[in-house]
Every structure is written in structure tokens, then in C-alpha cells.
Scaffold this motif. Structure first.
Motif, short mmCIF file in Angstrom:
data_model
loop_
_atom_site.label_atom_id
_atom_site.label_comp_id
_atom_site.label_asym_id
_atom_site.label_seq_id
_atom_site.Cartn_x
_atom_site.Cartn_y
_atom_site.Cartn_z
N ARG A 3 0.87 -1.19 -0.09
CA ARG A 3 -0.10 0.09 0.11
C ARG A 3 0.79 1.21 0.05
N TYR A 4 0.49 2.11 -0.77
CA TYR A 4 0.97 3.33 -0.87
C TYR A 4 0.15 4.73 -0.59
N LEU A 5 0.41 5.64 0.11
CA LEU A 5 -0.30 6.85 0.08
C LEU A 5 0.40 7.77 -0.73
N ILE A 6 -0.53 8.41 -1.63
CA ILE A 6 -0.50 9.45 -2.62
C ILE A 6 -1.09 10.38 -2.03
N SER A 7 -0.42 11.79 -1.84
CA SER A 7 -0.96 13.14 -1.14
C SER A 7 -0.56 14.16 -1.98
N PHE A 8 -1.10 15.06 -1.53
CA PHE A 8 -0.49 16.59 -2.19
C PHE A 8 -0.78 17.61 -0.90
N ASP A 9 0.04 18.58 -0.82
CA ASP A 9 -0.09 19.68 -0.05
C ASP A 9 -0.97 20.59 -0.30
N ALA A 29 -11.94 10.67 -12.46
CA ALA A 29 -11.84 9.65 -13.39
C ALA A 29 -10.63 8.87 -13.22
N VAL A 30 -9.60 9.33 -12.52
CA VAL A 30 -8.32 8.74 -12.09
C VAL A 30 -8.85 7.74 -11.17
N MET A 31 -9.55 7.90 -10.11
CA MET A 31 -10.06 7.13 -8.96
C MET A 31 -10.83 5.93 -9.70
N ARG A 32 -11.48 6.36 -10.51
CA ARG A 32 -12.47 5.25 -11.07
C ARG A 32 -11.44 4.41 -11.74
N GLN A 33 -10.41 4.71 -12.52
CA GLN A 33 -9.64 3.79 -13.28
C GLN A 33 -8.75 3.02 -12.15
N ALA A 34 -8.45 3.62 -11.07
CA ALA A 34 -7.87 2.86 -10.00
C ALA A 34 -8.85 1.63 -9.45
N GLN A 35 -10.10 2.12 -9.29
CA GLN A 35 -11.01 1.15 -8.89
C GLN A 35 -11.26 0.04 -9.71
N ASP A 36 -11.35 0.40 -10.92
CA ASP A 36 -11.48 -0.60 -12.13
C ASP A 36 -10.16 -1.52 -12.09
N ALA A 37 -9.11 -1.02 -11.90
CA ALA A 37 -7.76 -1.79 -11.59
C ALA A 37 -7.84 -2.49 -10.53
N ALA A 38 -8.65 -2.32 -9.56
CA ALA A 38 -8.71 -3.25 -8.29
C ALA A 38 -7.39 -3.08 -7.47
N VAL A 39 -6.93 -1.46 -7.45
CA VAL A 39 -5.76 -1.05 -6.83
C VAL A 39 -6.21 -0.23 -5.73
N TRP A 40 -7.52 0.64 -5.95
CA TRP A 40 -7.94 1.52 -4.98
C TRP A 40 -8.37 0.95 -3.73
N VAL A 41 -7.81 1.76 -2.59
CA VAL A 41 -8.11 1.28 -1.31
C VAL A 41 -9.03 2.53 -0.75
N SER A 42 -8.56 3.81 -0.54
CA SER A 42 -9.65 4.91 -0.13
C SER A 42 -8.96 6.26 -0.51
N GLY A 43 -9.68 7.04 -0.32
CA GLY A 43 -9.13 8.41 -0.37
C GLY A 43 -9.95 9.56 -0.50
N GLY A 44 -9.51 10.85 -0.70
CA GLY A 44 -10.44 11.97 -0.48
C GLY A 44 -9.92 13.23 -0.42
N GLY A 45 -10.61 14.37 -0.59
CA GLY A 45 -10.23 15.71 -0.32
C GLY A 45 -10.31 15.82 1.19
N LEU A 46 -9.56 16.71 1.68
CA LEU A 46 -9.73 17.13 3.18
C LEU A 46 -10.26 18.49 3.48
N ASP A 79 -3.16 -0.10 -3.63
CA ASP A 79 -2.34 -1.26 -3.21
C ASP A 79 -1.91 -1.79 -4.30
N VAL A 80 -0.61 -1.67 -4.57
CA VAL A 80 0.12 -2.14 -5.76
C VAL A 80 1.17 -3.11 -5.73
#
Length: 112
Positions: A3-9, A29-46, A79-80
Motif C-alpha cells: 500500500r502507498y499513500l499518494i497525497s498533495f499539500d 476519473a483517475v480514482m475510477r480507473q484505480a477502482q477498475d484496476a482493483a488497486v484503489w483502497v481509499s482516498g478523498g479531499g480534506l 495497493d500495488v
């Protein structure tokens, strides 16, 4: 898989308000691609500058904090198989969000 955390300041996303819906759709759209690739775990804006800090003694300090304090603006957990894969996904998010992304490996804990 790792698992990797991808984030931005939050301060790196300097986008005119009228372009935010387009950026949001691109990020989704990128999030949906990650879901379709079965690598998405979680995420969102804060919510900007809305952190609460809980000290070891239980004391709570609530934001907002001064604009000089760096805060995470959004994140994705994927998760990759490799760091290279994580960097490829980060590049997709960077293009969609129009800002650099940080990539960190989440330490594996065999007890969890």
C-alpha cells in the motif's frame, strides 16, 4: 502487494475557482480507473485547515491553523505490486489535480 499513500499539500493546488469542477472530474476519473484496476483502497479531499491535534495527555487543539502550516489537501491509498506502479498512479493524479503528488510506502504490519 504494497500500500502507498499518494497525497498533495493543500498549498500546491492553485487553481482558479471556475476550473475546480473540471479538476474534480479529472481526479474522479483517475480514482475510477484505480477502482477498475482493483488497486484503489481509499482516498478523498480534506477540509482545509480543519485538523484537530490530540496530544499524548488527551488535550485537543482545534484548527484553523495559520496559512503557513503545511496541510494535506487530499490523498489516495492504493495497493500495488511495486513502487514503480505507485509512481505511475501518482503521475496520473498529478496530471488530473494539476499539482505534484507525494508518494509514501505504508509500512506493513503483520499484526493487522
Amino acid at each position: 502487494m504494497t500500500r502507498y499513500l499518494i497525497s498533495f499539500d493543500d498549498g500546491t493546488m492553485n487553481i482558479p475557482a471556475e476550473e475546480l469542477p473540471e479538476v474534480a472530474e479529472a481526479a474522479h476519473a483517475v480514482m475510477r480507473q484505480a477502482q477498475d484496476a482493483a488497486v484503489w483502497v481509499s482516498g478523498g479531499g480534506l477540509q482545509r485547515q480543519q485538523a484537530s491535534v490530540v496530544a499524548t495527555d488527551g488535550t485537543v487543539s482545534d484548527g484553523p491553523y495559520p496559512e503557513t502550516k503545511a496541510v494535506v489537501g487530499g490523498f489516495s491509498i492504493i495497493d500495488v505490486p511495486s513502487r514503480e506502479d505507485a509512481l505511475k498512479w501518482a503521475a496520473k493524479f498529478a496530471a488530473a489535480c494539476r499539482c505534484a503528488q507525494e508518494v509514501r510506502e505504508i509500512m506493513h504490519d503483520p499484526d493487522v
